[in-house]
Write a protein that holds these residues in place. Structure first.
Motif, PDB file in Angstrom:
ATOM      1  N   ALA A   1      42.536  42.808  40.717  1.00 44.35           N
ATOM      2  CA  ALA A   1      43.178  43.391  39.533  1.00 44.35           C
ATOM      3  C   ALA A   1      44.454  42.631  39.173  1.00 44.35           C
ATOM      4  O   ALA A   1      44.686  42.309  37.997  1.00 44.35           O
ATOM      5  N   ALA A   2      45.274  42.358  40.174  1.00 40.82           N
ATOM      6  CA  ALA A   2      46.554  41.697  39.907  1.00 40.82           C
ATOM      7  C   ALA A   2      46.344  40.270  39.396  1.00 40.82           C
ATOM      8  O   ALA A   2      46.972  39.859  38.414  1.00 40.82           O
TER       9      ALA A   2
ATOM     10  N   SER B   1      35.966  50.620  42.706  1.00 36.57           N
ATOM     11  CA  SER B   1      36.734  51.792  42.287  1.00 36.57           C
ATOM     12  C   SER B   1      36.192  52.371  40.984  1.00 36.57           C
ATOM     13  O   SER B   1      36.359  53.558  40.714  1.00 36.57           O
TER      14      SER B   1
ATOM     15  N   ASP C   1      38.703  32.469  43.771  1.00 37.66           N
ATOM     16  CA  ASP C   1      38.580  33.608  44.683  1.00 37.66           C
ATOM     17  C   ASP C   1      37.640  33.220  45.809  1.00 37.66           C
ATOM     18  O   ASP C   1      36.693  32.466  45.605  1.00 37.66           O
ATOM     19  N   MET C   2      37.922  33.770  46.991  1.00 38.82           N
ATOM     20  CA  MET C   2      37.064  33.441  48.132  1.00 38.82           C
ATOM     21  C   MET C   2      35.754  34.217  48.083  1.00 38.82           C
ATOM     22  O   MET C   2      34.820  33.878  48.795  1.00 38.82           O
TER      23      MET C   2
ATOM     24  N   GLY D   1      42.978  34.517  43.816  1.00 38.84           N
ATOM     25  CA  GLY D   1      42.591  35.904  43.993  1.00 38.84           C
ATOM     26  C   GLY D   1      42.240  36.562  42.672  1.00 38.84           C
ATOM     27  O   GLY D   1      43.098  36.779  41.821  1.00 38.84           O
TER      28      GLY D   1
ATOM     29  N   ARG E   1      35.906  42.481  42.713  1.00 36.25           N
ATOM     30  CA  ARG E   1      35.015  43.318  43.538  1.00 36.25           C
ATOM     31  C   ARG E   1      35.543  44.737  43.701  1.00 36.25           C
ATOM     32  O   ARG E   1      34.795  45.702  43.578  1.00 36.25           O
ATOM     33  N   LYS E   2      36.856  44.861  44.007  1.00 31.33           N
ATOM     34  CA  LYS E   2      37.394  46.207  44.232  1.00 31.33           C
ATOM     35  C   LYS E   2      37.463  47.011  42.947  1.00 31.33           C
ATOM     36  O   LYS E   2      37.353  48.229  42.968  1.00 31.33           O
TER      37      LYS E   2
HETATM   38  C1  LIG Z   1      36.717  51.577  48.029  1.00 30.34           C
HETATM   39  C2  LIG Z   1      37.947  51.465  47.146  1.00 30.34           C
HETATM   40  C3  LIG Z   1      38.113  52.359  46.098  1.00 30.34           C
HETATM   41  C4  LIG Z   1      39.254  52.306  45.288  1.00 30.34           C
HETATM   42  N1  LIG Z   1      39.362  53.185  44.259  1.00 30.34           N
HETATM   43  C5  LIG Z   1      40.448  53.131  43.442  1.00 30.34           C
HETATM   44  C6  LIG Z   1      40.570  54.034  42.340  1.00 30.34           C
HETATM   45  O1  LIG Z   1      39.713  54.878  42.097  1.00 30.34           O
HETATM   46  N2  LIG Z   1      41.671  53.932  41.548  1.00 30.34           N
HETATM   47  C7  LIG Z   1      42.644  52.999  41.784  1.00 30.34           C
HETATM   48  O2  LIG Z   1      43.625  52.951  41.020  1.00 30.34           O
HETATM   49  N3  LIG Z   1      42.530  52.136  42.814  1.00 30.34           N
HETATM   50  C8  LIG Z   1      41.483  52.168  43.661  1.00 30.34           C
HETATM   51  N4  LIG Z   1      41.368  51.321  44.709  1.00 30.34           N
HETATM   52  C9  LIG Z   1      42.460  50.389  44.949  1.00 30.34           C
HETATM   53  C10 LIG Z   1      42.347  49.177  44.014  1.00 30.34           C
HETATM   54  O3  LIG Z   1      41.040  48.666  44.067  1.00 30.34           O
HETATM   55  C11 LIG Z   1      43.352  48.172  44.544  1.00 30.34           C
HETATM   56  O4  LIG Z   1      44.650  48.741  44.481  1.00 30.34           O
HETATM   57  C12 LIG Z   1      43.341  46.888  43.715  1.00 30.34           C
HETATM   58  O5  LIG Z   1      42.060  46.306  43.793  1.00 30.34           O
HETATM   59  C13 LIG Z   1      44.383  45.931  44.269  1.00 30.34           C
HETATM   60  O6  LIG Z   1      44.327  44.774  43.470  1.00 30.34           O
HETATM   61  P1  LIG Z   1      44.878  43.390  43.986  1.00 30.34           P
HETATM   62  O7  LIG Z   1      44.621  42.391  42.893  1.00 30.34           O
HETATM   63  O8  LIG Z   1      46.281  43.546  44.463  1.00 30.34           O
HETATM   64  O9  LIG Z   1      44.046  43.054  45.303  1.00 30.34           O
HETATM   65  P2  LIG Z   1      42.472  42.853  45.503  1.00 30.34           P
HETATM   66  O10 LIG Z   1      41.678  43.703  44.576  1.00 30.34           O
HETATM   67  O11 LIG Z   1      42.279  43.017  46.978  1.00 30.34           O
HETATM   68  O12 LIG Z   1      42.217  41.349  45.075  1.00 30.34           O
HETATM   69  C14 LIG Z   1      42.600  40.256  45.876  1.00 30.34           C
HETATM   70  C15 LIG Z   1      41.570  39.153  45.643  1.00 30.34           C
HETATM   71  O13 LIG Z   1      42.042  37.985  46.279  1.00 30.34           O
HETATM   72  C16 LIG Z   1      40.981  37.363  46.955  1.00 30.34           C
HETATM   73  N5  LIG Z   1      41.571  36.585  48.043  1.00 30.34           N
HETATM   74  C17 LIG Z   1      42.292  37.056  49.062  1.00 30.34           C
HETATM   75  N6  LIG Z   1      42.710  36.036  49.845  1.00 30.34           N
HETATM   76  C18 LIG Z   1      42.233  34.896  49.257  1.00 30.34           C
HETATM   77  C19 LIG Z   1      42.321  33.523  49.598  1.00 30.34           C
HETATM   78  N7  LIG Z   1      42.993  33.091  50.683  1.00 30.34           N
HETATM   79  N8  LIG Z   1      41.705  32.617  48.801  1.00 30.34           N
HETATM   80  C20 LIG Z   1      41.014  33.031  47.705  1.00 30.34           C
HETATM   81  N9  LIG Z   1      40.897  34.334  47.316  1.00 30.34           N
HETATM   82  C21 LIG Z   1      41.496  35.240  48.111  1.00 30.34           C
HETATM   83  C22 LIG Z   1      40.069  38.487  47.404  1.00 30.34           C
HETATM   84  O14 LIG Z   1      38.729  38.061  47.579  1.00 30.34           O
HETATM   85  C23 LIG Z   1      40.208  39.474  46.235  1.00 30.34           C
HETATM   86  O15 LIG Z   1      39.204  39.279  45.240  1.00 30.34           O
HETATM   87  C24 LIG Z   1      40.252  51.332  45.529  1.00 30.34           C
HETATM   88  C25 LIG Z   1      40.066  50.424  46.594  1.00 30.34           C
HETATM   89  C26 LIG Z   1      38.940  50.480  47.387  1.00 30.34           C
HETATM   90  C27 LIG Z   1      38.742  49.492  48.512  1.00 30.34           C
END
Ligand SMILES: Cc1cc2nc3c(=O)[nH]c(=O)nc-3n(C[C@H](O)[C@H](O)[C@H](O)COP(=O)(O)OP(=O)(O)OC[C@H]3O[C@@H](n4cnc5c(N)ncnc54)[C@H](O)[C@@H]3O)c2cc1C
Length: 48
Positions: free
Chosen positions: A13-14, A45, A33-34, A10, A40-41
């Motif tokens: 951000a994390a 954002s 990443d898939m 994945g 992307r997010k």
């Molecule tokens: C439209 C939108 C606007 C936002 N605006 C803001 C903002 O202004 N400020 C802010 O602080 N936050 C914002 N956020 C929230 C922020 O983007 C998320 O909190 C953050 O992206 C979470 O990060 P993450 O790494 O936990 O998850 P994600 O960003 O969801 O990343 C998870 C990744 O894992 C990948 N993945 C999942 N399952 C699999 C698998 N089985 N195999 C391979 N890859 C996989 C996905 O493709 C993805 O790339 C926004 C979100 C959205 C949707």
């Protein structure tokens, strides 16, 4: 067979933060990443 210290599933951000931290600590890292693009997010954002 390719061997790495850390495999991050994945490129959100994390996952990217974990990968960077592992890299700073001298670990070999692979991120998968898939989606077609990493972070992307983050790009959504960031309004790009
Ligand atoms: C439209 C939108 C606007 C936002 N605006 C803001 C903002 O202004 N400020 C802010 O602080 N936050 C914002 N956020 C929230 C922020 O983007 C998320 O909190 C953050 O992206 C979470 O990060 P993450 O790494 O936990 O998850 P994600 O960003 O969801 O990343 C998870 C990744 O894992 C990948 N993945 C999942 N399952 C699999 C698998 N089985 N195999 C391979 N890859 C996989 C996905 O493709 C993805 O790339 C926004 C979100 C959205 C949707």
């Amino acid at each position: 067979m390719v061997q790495v210290d850390v495999l991050v599933i994945g490129a959100g951000a994390a996952g990217l933060m974990c990968a960077a931290q592992a890299g700073y600590r001298g670990r070999s890292v692979t991120v998968i990443d898939m989606g077609k693009k990493p972070g992307r997010k983050i790009l959504i954002s960031g309004g790009l």
